[in-house]
Design an enzyme around this catalytic site. Structure first.
Site, PDB file in Angstrom:
ATOM      1  N   GLY A  16       0.737  -1.241   0.030  1.00 32.28           N
ATOM      2  CA  GLY A  16      -0.004  -0.070   0.164  1.00 32.28           C
ATOM      3  C   GLY A  16       0.708   1.270   0.148  1.00 32.28           C
ATOM      4  N   ASN A  18       1.365   3.358  -2.717  1.00 30.57           N
ATOM      5  CA  ASN A  18       0.715   4.232  -3.450  1.00 30.57           C
ATOM      6  C   ASN A  18      -0.395   4.598  -2.838  1.00 30.57           C
ATOM      7  OD1 ASN A  18       1.906   4.784  -6.295  1.00 30.57           O
ATOM      8  ND2 ASN A  18       2.174   2.427  -6.006  1.00 30.57           N
ATOM      9  N   ARG A  69     -16.542 -15.051  -9.151  1.00 29.86           N
ATOM     10  CA  ARG A  69     -16.033 -13.801  -9.291  1.00 29.86           C
ATOM     11  C   ARG A  69     -17.100 -12.510  -9.297  1.00 29.86           C
ATOM     12  NH1 ARG A  69     -11.022 -12.230 -11.449  1.00 29.86           N
ATOM     13  NH2 ARG A  69     -10.475 -14.304 -12.001  1.00 29.86           N
ATOM     14  N   MET A  94      -4.610  -7.001  -6.740  1.00 27.03           N
ATOM     15  CA  MET A  94      -4.165  -8.047  -7.736  1.00 27.03           C
ATOM     16  C   MET A  94      -5.441  -9.178  -7.929  1.00 27.03           C
ATOM     17  SD  MET A  94      -0.998  -7.585  -7.764  1.00 27.03           S
ATOM     18  CE  MET A  94      -0.083  -8.856  -8.309  1.00 27.03           C
ATOM     19  N   ASN A 111      -5.954   2.850 -12.558  1.00 23.77           N
ATOM     20  CA  ASN A 111      -4.914   1.973 -12.116  1.00 23.77           C
ATOM     21  C   ASN A 111      -3.404   2.473 -12.187  1.00 23.77           C
ATOM     22  OD1 ASN A 111      -3.815  -0.657 -11.185  1.00 23.77           O
ATOM     23  ND2 ASN A 111      -3.162  -1.052 -13.123  1.00 23.77           N
ATOM     24  N   HIS A 113       0.489   1.417 -12.965  1.00 20.28           N
ATOM     25  CA  HIS A 113       1.243   0.263 -13.394  1.00 20.28           C
ATOM     26  C   HIS A 113       2.816   0.565 -13.626  1.00 20.28           C
ATOM     27  CE1 HIS A 113       2.203  -3.722 -15.324  1.00 20.28           C
ATOM     28  NE2 HIS A 113       2.618  -2.817 -16.231  1.00 20.28           N
ATOM     29  N   SER A 140       3.050   4.297 -15.276  1.00 23.42           N
ATOM     30  CA  SER A 140       1.874   4.752 -16.066  1.00 23.42           C
ATOM     31  C   SER A 140       0.473   4.675 -15.312  1.00 23.42           C
ATOM     32  CB  SER A 140       1.679   3.763 -17.312  1.00 23.42           C
ATOM     33  OG  SER A 140       2.695   3.648 -18.052  1.00 23.42           O
ATOM     34  N   ASP A 149      -3.965  -4.409 -17.645  1.00 20.60           N
ATOM     35  CA  ASP A 149      -2.977  -3.061 -17.788  1.00 20.60           C
ATOM     36  C   ASP A 149      -3.244  -2.463 -19.097  1.00 20.60           C
ATOM     37  OD1 ASP A 149      -1.884  -3.960 -15.496  1.00 20.60           O
ATOM     38  OD2 ASP A 149      -0.566  -5.384 -16.046  1.00 20.60           O
ATOM     39  N   GLU A 178       5.960   6.560  -9.253  1.00 25.61           N
ATOM     40  CA  GLU A 178       4.572   6.525  -8.957  1.00 25.61           C
ATOM     41  C   GLU A 178       3.918   7.186  -7.933  1.00 25.61           C
ATOM     42  OE1 GLU A 178       3.677   2.467  -8.602  1.00 25.61           O
ATOM     43  OE2 GLU A 178       5.553   1.691  -9.343  1.00 25.61           O
TER      44      GLU A 178
END
Ligand code: GRF
Length: 219
Positions: A16, A18, A69, A94, A111, A113, A140, A149, A178
């Site tokens: 965590g 970010n 899911r 993830m 997101n 990456h 990115s 991604d 980031e």
């Protein structure tokens, strides 16, 4: 008129860092977003404890407890709805989402990456960048789309790949960037300044270039 701040959830699966960058940025009085919830799909995610120490509400939706899911995502979205979340930031989360969830959050889910997309999608980006011999690497922030991604890129930052780099050194250099660009992108989205045109993201309002050029390499 008092401006309302956009309500943001951060989804994590791990340490965590970010998430912390976003929480810290949102402490600024003029920041247009507030972090109302941190969600982890892993009960043991290190970032959960960190979020708590920072006074942010946390919750766990453990994907292993759901048969499908869809059921996992329904539980997740119930938490987001209860917290009246308007924007979702994935930060080391993830899990891959179904098409319908992605469609529901289109333009409102970001997101980060650790590569210069479209290069090095997927895992182990730093090792793969080193193996490929690229001289420039980076990170990115993009809107989430169906394919992993992929999705319109909002901002990228570059770092040099140095001759004595190993995976760890390179990862640390990228991570610093980031932490710089993710809060900057969330600010733009929360200010409604991002317009998606096909695969491109246009920063609206003022027509100015958003200058977040990479820091010069340290000697
Ligand atoms: C970051 O490198 C991010 O780009 C990637 O996963 C990592 C998460 O790190 N998606 P952290 O949990 O934010 O420290």
């Amino acid at each position: 008129m008092k401006k309302t701040r956009k309500r943001v959830a951060i989804l994590i699966s791990g340490r965590g860092s970010n998430m912390v960058a976003l929480i810290e940025a949102a402490r600024a009085r003029d920041y247009p977003a507030e972090i109302v919830l941190v969600v982890s799909n892993r009960p043991g995610a290190r970032g959960l404890a960190v979020a708590k120490t920072k006074g942010v509400a946390t919750t766990v939706v453990d994907h292993t407890g759901f048969a499908t899911r869809e059921a996992f995502e329904a539980a997740l979205e119930a938490k987001l709805a209860a917290a009246e979340v308007e924007i979702v930031c994935l930060a080391g989360f993830m899990r891959v989402f179904t098409r319908s969830l992605v469609d529901r959050w289109r333009g409102r889910m970001l997101n980060i990456h650790p590569s210069l997309l479209p290069a090095f999608k997927g895992l182990d980006t730093h090792a793969r960048a080193l193996a490929a011999g690229v001289k420039t690497h980076g990170c990115s922030v993009h809107f989430v789309a169906h394919e992993l991604d992929s999705g319109p890129i909002v901002m990228q930052a570059t770092v040099p790949v140095l001759d004595d780099d190993d995976e760890e050194k390179l990862a640390a250099r990228v991570l610093e960037e980031e932490h710089r660009i993710y809060p900057a992108v969330l600010r733009l989205l929360a200010e409604d300044r991002l317009k998606i045109e096909g695969e491109r993201v246009i920063v609206a309002g003022g027509g100015k270039r958003v200058d977040l050029s990479p820091a010069s390499p340290k000697p």
